[in-house]
Design an enzyme around this catalytic site. Structure first.
Site, PDB file in Angstrom:
ATOM      1  N   ALA A 157       0.846  -1.209  -0.066  1.00  0.00           N
ATOM      2  CA  ALA A 157      -0.068   0.034   0.121  1.00  0.00           C
ATOM      3  C   ALA A 157       1.148   1.337  -0.608  1.00  0.00           C
ATOM      4  O   ALA A 157       2.129   0.967   0.682  1.00  0.00           O
ATOM      5  CB  ALA A 157      -0.734   0.283   0.855  1.00  0.00           C
ATOM      6  N   SER A 158       0.491   2.099  -0.757  1.00  0.00           N
ATOM      7  CA  SER A 158       1.245   3.458  -1.063  1.00  0.00           C
ATOM      8  C   SER A 158       1.263   4.168   0.547  1.00  0.00           C
ATOM      9  O   SER A 158       2.711   4.868   0.745  1.00  0.00           O
ATOM     10  CB  SER A 158       0.269   4.504  -1.531  1.00  0.00           C
ATOM     11  OG  SER A 158       0.314   3.784  -2.897  1.00  0.00           O
ATOM     12  N   THR A 159       0.479   4.265   1.858  1.00  0.00           N
ATOM     13  CA  THR A 159       0.484   4.923   2.877  1.00  0.00           C
ATOM     14  C   THR A 159       0.629   4.222   3.888  1.00  0.00           C
ATOM     15  O   THR A 159      -0.143   3.650   3.573  1.00  0.00           O
ATOM     16  CB  THR A 159       0.576   6.413   2.551  1.00  0.00           C
ATOM     17  OG1 THR A 159      -1.100   6.243   2.922  1.00  0.00           O
ATOM     18  CG2 THR A 159       0.190   7.556   1.426  1.00  0.00           C
ATOM     19  N   GLN A 204      -3.138   3.487   4.755  1.00  0.00           N
ATOM     20  CA  GLN A 204      -3.926   1.807   3.787  1.00  0.00           C
ATOM     21  C   GLN A 204      -3.279   1.129   4.716  1.00  0.00           C
ATOM     22  O   GLN A 204      -2.265   0.597   4.489  1.00  0.00           O
ATOM     23  CB  GLN A 204      -3.100   2.591   2.538  1.00  0.00           C
ATOM     24  CG  GLN A 204      -3.172   3.983   2.032  1.00  0.00           C
ATOM     25  CD  GLN A 204      -3.608   4.182   0.528  1.00  0.00           C
ATOM     26  OE1 GLN A 204      -2.398   3.099  -0.259  1.00  0.00           O
ATOM     27  NE2 GLN A 204      -3.757   5.414  -0.319  1.00  0.00           N
TER      28      GLN A 204
END
Length: 208
Positions: free
Chosen positions: A9-11, A14
Site C-alpha cells: 500500500a502506498s502510505t 492504507q
C-alpha cells in the site's frame, strides 16, 4: 512450486493487507500454497522497497511472485521499471498478477520449451504495457490533483485535507496514557505518520 505473495500500500494510512484474501482465494483455486508473505507500506513510484528487495533476495529460480495487480509491483518510471525487470529476470522469478490473465497460464503448466518461451514473451510484453499504464495513471492523477489545487487556490477555496478531529483527540489521549504506537495503530487504524504528526503538535503546544 514456491509462491511468494507481495502486498503493498502506498502510505501508512492504507492497509497493505487488503488484498490478502484475494491472493489466498486465487492460490486455492489453482492448487497452490503461498509459502511466504511480504508486506509493506511504500510508494510504488519508489524502486527502493525493503520488502520487495527481501523477496527477490530470498527467491530462487522458478519461484512465483504473486501480486493482486501490476500497479502493486510498479508505478515506476521507465528507467526504474527496466532495472526492476532486470532484477526479476536475473533471479528467474515468474510474476503472476490477478489482473494479468496471460500470467496465469504458466501456473503449474508443463508446456514444452517453445510454448513456454512464447508464453513468457507474451506475458512480458503485456506486463510492460500494464506497468507503463500504471505509471501514466499515477502521473495523470497527480497532474489533475495539482490542477485542482491550483484552481481552488485561485478561487480562494483550497483548505487542504480536513483533519479528523475526534480521532486525533483520541490519539492524544492514548499518547498521554502512555499507550504504545503499535497499540494506537491497532485501536484507530491510523498510520505511524499520523501519530508522529500529533506527537510533534503536542510537543509544539507544550513549548509554546
Amino acid at each position: 512450486m514456491f509462491v511468494r505473495a507481495y502486498l503493498r500500500a502506498s502510505t501508512q494510512d492504507q492497509d497493505a493487507n487488503r488484498a490478502e484474501g484475494q491472493l489466498k482465494a486465487f492460490a486455492k483455486d489453482h492448487g497452490l500454497k503461498i509459502a511466504a508473505w511480504y508486506r509493506e507500506n511504500e510508494s510504488g513510484t519508489k524502486l527502493d522497497r525493503p520488502e520487495l528487495f527481501k523477496l527477490l533476495s530470498d527467491a530462487q529460480e522458478g519461484d512465483v511472485l504473486l501480486i493482486e495487480q501490476v500497479d502493486r509491483l510498479s508505478r515506476l518510471d521507465e528507467s526504474d521499471w527496466k532495472k526492476l525487470r532486470a532484477m526479476i529476470d536475473a533471479k528467474g522469478v515468474r510474476i503472476t498478477a490477478l489482473d494479468l490473465p496471460t500470467s496465469h497460464q504458466f501456473i503449474g503448466a508443463n508446456a514444452d520449451s517453445f510454448t513456454g518461451r512464447v508464453l513468457a514473451a507474451v506475458n512480458g510484453m503485456v506486463l510492460d504495457i500494464l506497468a507503463a499504464t500504471a505509471r501514466k495513471d499515477y502521473e495523470d492523477r497527480r497532474r489533475r490533483q495539482s490542477q485542482g489545487i491550483a484552481k481552488a487556490k485561485t478561487n480562494g477555496k483550497f483548505k487542504g485535507r480536513p483533519e479528523n478531529v475526534d480521532r486525533n483527540a483520541g490519539i492524544e489521549g492514548m499518547l498521554n496514557s502512555k499507550m504504545s504506537w503499535g497499540d494506537i495503530q491497532k485501536a484507530t487504524g491510523c498510520g505511524r505518520a499520523t501519530i508522529a504528526k500529533i506527537v510533534k503538535r503536542m510537543k509544539d503546544q507544550k513549548a509554546a
